[in-house]
Design a protein around this motif. Sequence first.
Motif, short mmCIF file in Angstrom:
data_model
loop_
_atom_site.label_atom_id
_atom_site.label_comp_id
_atom_site.label_asym_id
_atom_site.label_seq_id
_atom_site.Cartn_x
_atom_site.Cartn_y
_atom_site.Cartn_z
N ALA A 132 0.68 4.26 -2.60
CA ALA A 132 -0.52 5.08 -2.46
C ALA A 132 -0.35 6.06 -1.31
CB ALA A 132 -1.74 4.19 -2.23
N SER A 133 0.17 5.57 -0.20
CA SER A 133 0.31 6.42 0.98
C SER A 133 1.28 7.57 0.73
CB SER A 133 0.77 5.58 2.17
OG SER A 133 -0.14 4.50 2.35
N ARG B 48 -0.40 10.24 -1.48
CA ARG B 48 -1.35 11.04 -0.71
C ARG B 48 -0.63 12.02 0.22
NH1 ARG B 48 -5.07 9.75 4.13
NH2 ARG B 48 -6.83 11.17 3.80
N SER C 108 -4.54 8.21 9.65
CA SER C 108 -4.85 8.05 8.23
C SER C 108 -3.61 8.27 7.36
CB SER C 108 -5.97 9.03 7.88
OG SER C 108 -6.28 8.98 6.51
N HIS D 146 -7.10 7.77 -6.85
CA HIS D 146 -7.85 6.75 -6.10
C HIS D 146 -7.97 5.43 -6.87
CE1 HIS D 146 -9.86 9.95 -3.29
NE2 HIS D 146 -8.57 9.82 -3.10
N PHE E 104 -14.79 6.91 6.49
CA PHE E 104 -14.86 7.97 5.48
C PHE E 104 -16.02 7.80 4.49
CE2 PHE E 104 -10.29 8.46 6.67
CZ PHE E 104 -10.39 9.76 7.14
N GLY F 172 -4.56 2.27 -3.45
CA GLY F 172 -4.69 2.62 -2.05
C GLY F 172 -6.00 2.17 -1.43
N GLU F 173 -6.13 2.53 -0.18
CA GLU F 173 -7.27 2.02 0.60
C GLU F 173 -7.95 3.14 1.38
OE1 GLU F 173 -5.48 -1.06 2.99
OE2 GLU F 173 -5.31 -2.40 1.27
N THR F 174 -9.16 2.84 1.81
CA THR F 174 -9.87 3.80 2.66
C THR F 174 -10.57 3.09 3.81
OG1 THR F 174 -11.60 5.50 2.75
CG2 THR F 174 -11.88 3.78 1.10
N GLN F 175 -10.70 3.82 4.91
CA GLN F 175 -11.34 3.28 6.10
C GLN F 175 -12.85 3.52 6.03
OE1 GLN F 175 -9.16 4.59 9.78
NE2 GLN F 175 -8.00 5.80 8.31
N ARG G 71 0.81 -1.22 0.00
CA ARG G 71 0.00 0.00 0.00
C ARG G 71 0.85 1.27 0.00
NH1 ARG G 71 -3.75 1.64 5.10
NH2 ARG G 71 -4.63 3.55 4.23
N PHE H 49 0.33 15.05 -1.67
CA PHE H 49 -0.88 15.87 -1.87
C PHE H 49 -1.22 16.65 -0.59
CE2 PHE H 49 -5.69 15.05 -1.39
CZ PHE H 49 -6.06 16.30 -1.87
N PRO I 118 -9.64 18.70 0.86
CA PRO I 118 -11.02 18.31 0.58
C PRO I 118 -11.47 17.16 1.47
CG PRO I 118 -9.56 17.59 -1.19
CD PRO I 118 -8.73 18.39 -0.25
N SER I 119 -12.74 17.19 1.84
CA SER I 119 -13.29 16.11 2.66
C SER I 119 -14.10 15.18 1.75
CB SER I 119 -14.18 16.73 3.75
OG SER I 119 -15.30 15.92 3.96
C1 HEM Z 1 -10.70 15.28 -4.63
C2 HEM Z 1 -10.73 15.28 -3.33
C3 HEM Z 1 -10.19 14.16 -2.48
C4 HEM Z 1 -10.79 13.64 -1.39
C5 HEM Z 1 -12.11 14.08 -0.79
C6 HEM Z 1 -9.95 12.58 -0.90
C7 HEM Z 1 -10.21 11.81 0.22
C8 HEM Z 1 -9.53 10.67 0.56
C9 HEM Z 1 -9.85 9.81 1.67
C10 HEM Z 1 -10.97 10.05 2.66
C11 HEM Z 1 -9.00 8.76 1.64
C12 HEM Z 1 -8.97 7.57 2.60
C13 HEM Z 1 -8.04 7.83 3.76
C14 HEM Z 1 -8.15 6.78 4.83
O1 HEM Z 1 -9.07 5.96 4.81
O2 HEM Z 1 -7.32 6.77 5.78
C15 HEM Z 1 -8.12 8.95 0.53
C16 HEM Z 1 -7.13 8.08 0.16
C17 HEM Z 1 -6.22 8.35 -0.83
N1 HEM Z 1 -6.14 9.51 -1.56
FE1 HEM Z 1 -7.52 10.96 -1.69
N2 HEM Z 1 -8.86 12.48 -1.70
C18 HEM Z 1 -8.95 13.43 -2.68
C19 HEM Z 1 -8.02 13.70 -3.64
C20 HEM Z 1 -6.80 13.06 -3.75
C21 HEM Z 1 -5.70 13.50 -4.56
C22 HEM Z 1 -5.67 14.83 -5.34
C23 HEM Z 1 -4.71 12.57 -4.43
C24 HEM Z 1 -3.34 12.56 -5.02
C25 HEM Z 1 -2.98 13.18 -6.10
C26 HEM Z 1 -5.23 11.54 -3.56
C27 HEM Z 1 -4.58 10.37 -3.26
C28 HEM Z 1 -5.07 9.40 -2.42
C29 HEM Z 1 -4.48 8.09 -2.26
C30 HEM Z 1 -3.33 7.54 -3.09
C31 HEM Z 1 -5.19 7.43 -1.25
C32 HEM Z 1 -4.91 6.06 -0.65
C33 HEM Z 1 -3.92 6.25 0.49
C34 HEM Z 1 -3.50 4.99 1.22
O3 HEM Z 1 -3.89 3.89 0.87
O4 HEM Z 1 -2.72 5.14 2.20
N3 HEM Z 1 -6.48 11.87 -3.15
N4 HEM Z 1 -8.45 10.12 -0.11
#
Ligand code: HEM
Length: 286
Positions: free
Chosen positions: A9-10, A13, A48, A144, A153, A147-150, A6, A16, A114-115
Motif C-alpha cells: 500500500a505504501s 501511494r 505519512s 484505498h 486524517f 493500507g492504513e490511515t492515521q 502494509r 501516486f 488531494p486532501s
Molecule cells: C482521491 C483522493 C485521495 C485522497 C484525498 C487520499 C488521501 C489519503 C490519506 C489521507 C491517506 C492516509 C495517509 C496516512 O494516514 O498516513 C491515504 C492512504 C493511502 N492512499 Fe490515498 N488518497 C487519495 C487517492 C489515492 C490514490 C489515487 C491512490 C493510488 C492510486 C491512493 C493510495 C493510497 C494508499 C495505498 C494508501 C495507504 C498507504 C499506507 O498504508 O501506507 N490514494 N490516502
Amino acid sequence: MAVDRRMPASLLRLHFHDCFVLGCDGSVLLDDTINFKGEKNALPNKNSARGFDVIDKIKFVLENECPYTVSCADILAIAAREAIVLSYGPRWRVLLGRRDGRRASFYGANNELPSPTDSIENITHKFRCKGLHRKDVAALSGAHTIGETQCKFFKERLYNFNNTCRPDPTLDPTLLKELQNLCGKVPNCGSPNSSFDANLTALDHFTPFIFDNNYYTNVEHKRGILSSDHALVDDQTTSFLVKEYSQNQDLFFNDFVVSMEKMGRIGVLVGQQGEIRKNCRRVNYY
Ligand code: HEM
C-alpha cells in the motif's frame, strides 16, 4: 511484504504522490538538505509517506548491476505495480524510460495532492489538472482497498463534523464507535487529544491486505474512512461507478489498470531531460 504487510500500500501511494507533483520523476524521493527543499515534509507526506528504504534497496542492487541505467521514477512505477500484483490485484503495463527530475516542489506537494477533506469538486479539479477525469478519481480511489490511515486524517468526522457538534451522520454507527475508541473519546464537541493522531486503522476493515473491490462495498455502506471516500457516493457522477465497481470486480480492475497507466505517464521526463540518479535521495550534482 514478509516483514511489513502494509508495504504494498505504501509503495502504491508513493508512486501516486510522485506522479502528482512535477510528474512521475522521482521528486518525492528527494531528501531535504540545507539548500534543497524536498516534498517529504509537505503536509500529505510528513510522517505519512513511507517505503523510501525499499526503493533505496532496489536502487542499490540495480546500481551494482547496471549503473546509471534505471531511474528512481521507473523503480517506483514498477514497485507499485508488483506490490499490487502480490496483493492479488490486477497487473498493468508499465512503460519504462522515465528520467529522474533534478528538482522537487514543496508547494506542489502541499497544494496539488488531494486532501481527505477536499470536496469531490476539488478532488476532481486536482485530477483534471493532471489530465485525469472523474472516472479516474473513482477508479483510483479504489486503491484505498489496502493500507492504513492515521486518526488525524479523519478525526473531524468523529466528533464535530462541519462544526455541528455531532459526528458525521454518513458514518456507520458501529464503525463510528470503533474509530472513536481508536482516536480518543471526546465529550460534546471538543477537539480530540492530538496524542491519538498517529493511531492507525485499515482503510478497508474487511480485507485490509487484499487488493479487491471491497472498498466500494464499504463506501456504499457508509464504511469509507476518509471524507473523500464517502464523497464518491454523495456525488451523482461518481456514485454509479461505486455501485458498478462494488458489483463487478473485473470492471473495477479493468478501469483501475487504465487509470494507473494514465497516471504513470503524467509529466514524464524523457530523452535528455533530467538524469538517472545514482542515489534516489539526492540529485547527482548540486
Ligand atoms: C482521491 C483522493 C485521495 C485522497 C484525498 C487520499 C488521501 C489519503 C490519506 C489521507 C491517506 C492516509 C495517509 C496516512 O494516514 O498516513 C491515504 C492512504 C493511502 N492512499 Fe490515498 N488518497 C487519495 C487517492 C489515492 C490514490 C489515487 C491512490 C493510488 C492510486 C491512493 C493510495 C493510497 C494508499 C495505498 C494508501 C495507504 C498507504 C499506507 O498504508 O501506507 N490514494 N490516502
